[in-house]
Design a protein around this motif. Structure first.
Motif, short mmCIF file in Angstrom:
data_model
loop_
_atom_site.label_atom_id
_atom_site.label_comp_id
_atom_site.label_asym_id
_atom_site.label_seq_id
_atom_site.Cartn_x
_atom_site.Cartn_y
_atom_site.Cartn_z
N GLY A 195 -28.44 -40.04 -18.64
CA GLY A 195 -27.31 -40.64 -17.95
C GLY A 195 -26.02 -39.86 -18.05
O GLY A 195 -25.02 -40.22 -17.41
N TYR A 196 -26.00 -38.78 -18.83
CA TYR A 196 -24.80 -37.97 -18.97
C TYR A 196 -24.45 -37.33 -17.63
O TYR A 196 -25.30 -36.78 -16.95
N GLN A 197 -23.15 -37.40 -17.24
CA GLN A 197 -22.70 -36.78 -16.00
C GLN A 197 -21.66 -35.71 -16.30
O GLN A 197 -20.88 -35.84 -17.25
N SER A 198 -21.65 -34.68 -15.47
CA SER A 198 -20.72 -33.56 -15.67
C SER A 198 -20.33 -32.96 -14.34
O SER A 198 -21.16 -32.88 -13.43
N PRO A 199 -19.07 -32.53 -14.20
CA PRO A 199 -18.72 -31.71 -13.03
C PRO A 199 -19.53 -30.43 -13.06
O PRO A 199 -19.83 -29.89 -14.13
N ALA A 200 -19.90 -29.94 -11.88
CA ALA A 200 -20.72 -28.73 -11.82
C ALA A 200 -20.25 -27.82 -10.69
O ALA A 200 -19.70 -28.28 -9.68
N PHE A 201 -20.49 -26.54 -10.87
CA PHE A 201 -20.17 -25.52 -9.88
C PHE A 201 -21.40 -24.63 -9.75
O PHE A 201 -21.93 -24.16 -10.76
N GLN A 202 -21.85 -24.38 -8.53
CA GLN A 202 -22.97 -23.47 -8.31
C GLN A 202 -22.43 -22.22 -7.64
O GLN A 202 -22.06 -22.23 -6.46
N VAL A 203 -22.33 -21.12 -8.41
CA VAL A 203 -21.75 -19.89 -7.89
C VAL A 203 -22.52 -18.68 -8.43
O VAL A 203 -22.95 -18.68 -9.58
N ASP A 204 -22.68 -17.69 -7.58
CA ASP A 204 -23.23 -16.41 -7.99
C ASP A 204 -24.54 -16.55 -8.78
O ASP A 204 -24.75 -15.90 -9.80
N GLY A 205 -25.40 -17.45 -8.32
CA GLY A 205 -26.68 -17.64 -8.98
C GLY A 205 -26.60 -18.35 -10.32
O GLY A 205 -27.53 -18.25 -11.13
N MET A 206 -25.50 -19.07 -10.57
CA MET A 206 -25.30 -19.77 -11.84
C MET A 206 -24.95 -21.22 -11.59
O MET A 206 -24.34 -21.56 -10.58
N LEU A 207 -25.33 -22.08 -12.53
CA LEU A 207 -24.86 -23.46 -12.54
C LEU A 207 -23.92 -23.61 -13.73
O LEU A 207 -24.33 -23.48 -14.88
N VAL A 208 -22.66 -23.87 -13.42
CA VAL A 208 -21.65 -24.06 -14.46
C VAL A 208 -21.46 -25.55 -14.63
O VAL A 208 -21.05 -26.24 -13.70
N TRP A 209 -21.78 -26.09 -15.81
CA TRP A 209 -21.73 -27.53 -16.04
C TRP A 209 -21.36 -27.79 -17.50
O TRP A 209 -20.95 -26.90 -18.23
N GLY A 210 -21.49 -29.03 -17.95
CA GLY A 210 -21.24 -29.39 -19.34
C GLY A 210 -19.81 -29.11 -19.77
O GLY A 210 -18.87 -29.33 -19.00
N LEU A 211 -19.65 -28.64 -21.00
CA LEU A 211 -18.33 -28.38 -21.55
C LEU A 211 -17.55 -27.41 -20.67
O LEU A 211 -16.37 -27.63 -20.36
#
Length: 248
Positions: A195-211
């Motif tokens: 159930g944990y939710q996080s803002p995420a960015f998908q850029v340059d073949g990466m998923l930036v999420w979490g902290l």
């Protein structure tokens, strides 16, 4: 030096001459940040029964022209970027995740600024002489590693070459254009199996999420760089990671 987001007991910070487009980042906060901080403090209290948290710091390093773009949100220049790393897939904790340069405090470090700069040099080979640390965000507790992490905001006044220094720790070092992070097509929320939710960015073949994703989202919003994006777009974390060839 003026007070940033949280400079209590933090030496080595200097916001003099900071570009006007970056200065609002000092005040990073708002409801999202408050919720994250409250959760972090609650987790720290719960985990304290098993021992004292270890101290750590990360360097949130922004580069870009000192001159603002008068027509861009928040004056963000077109060449603005942020330094990110991808942790080695062989690491015991947070393997393969996208992160800011950083790590655990060493006895010889001069506080969190010293830790963040030392770790950034060890991971990316950057020249610390070109970095201006200007603010510290409140500590965030990371349960898996039991780290109390202090994010140190920095301006890359004199960018230097960066690279993977130790493949045992880092698989990738990349300067990501903020225009790509801010593209609404690259932004969404991710939800984990618990159930944990996080803002995420998908850029340059990466998923930036979490902290990392949460810190970036807070800074982007407070600094006034944000473009409208679909906050109702909530995706499964594992599926989102698989889409870019990453795993938990």
């Amino acid at each position: 030096m003026t007070k940033g987001a949280d400079v209590r007991g933090v030496s080595g910070l200097d916001d003099s001459g900071l570009p006007s487009w970056l200065r609002p980042a000092i005040r990073t906060g708002g409801p999202d940040a408050a919720d994250t901080l409250a959760t972090s403090r609650a987790l720290r209290r719960a985990m304290s029964i098993t021992g004292k948290p270890r101290q750590a710091a990360v360097l949130v390093l922004f580069g870009g022209s000192p001159e603002p773009d008068p027509v861009a949100p928040g004056g963000l220049p077109a060449d603005a970027e942020v330094l990110l790393t991808q942790r080695a897939s062989t690491m015991r904790q947070h393997s393969g995740q996208i992160a800011f340069p950083g790590g655990a405090e060493d006895p010889g470090d001069d506080g969190p600024v010293g830790t963040a700069l030392r770790e950034a040099v060890e991971e990316t080979g950057l020249d610390p002489a070109g970095v201006q640390p200007f603010a510290a965000l409140p500590k965030l507790f990371v349960p898996p590693s039991k780290f109390d992490v202090t994010p140190i905001l920095g301006y890359w006044r004199a960018p230097s070459e960066v690279r993977v220094v130790d493949q045992g720790e880092t698989e990738r070092v990349v300067c990501v254009p903020l225009t790509e992070l801010l593209d609404p097509a690259h932004r969404f929320m991710v939800r984990g199996s618990l159930g944990y939710q996080s803002p995420a960015f998908q850029v340059d073949g990466m998923l930036v999420w979490g902290l990392t994703g949460g810190i970036l989202a807070g800074i982007i919003k407070t600094a006034g760089w944000e473009r409208d994006w679909d906050r109702g777009d909530v995706r499964d974390l594992e599926s989102s990671l698989a889409a870019v060839g990453m795993t938990l």
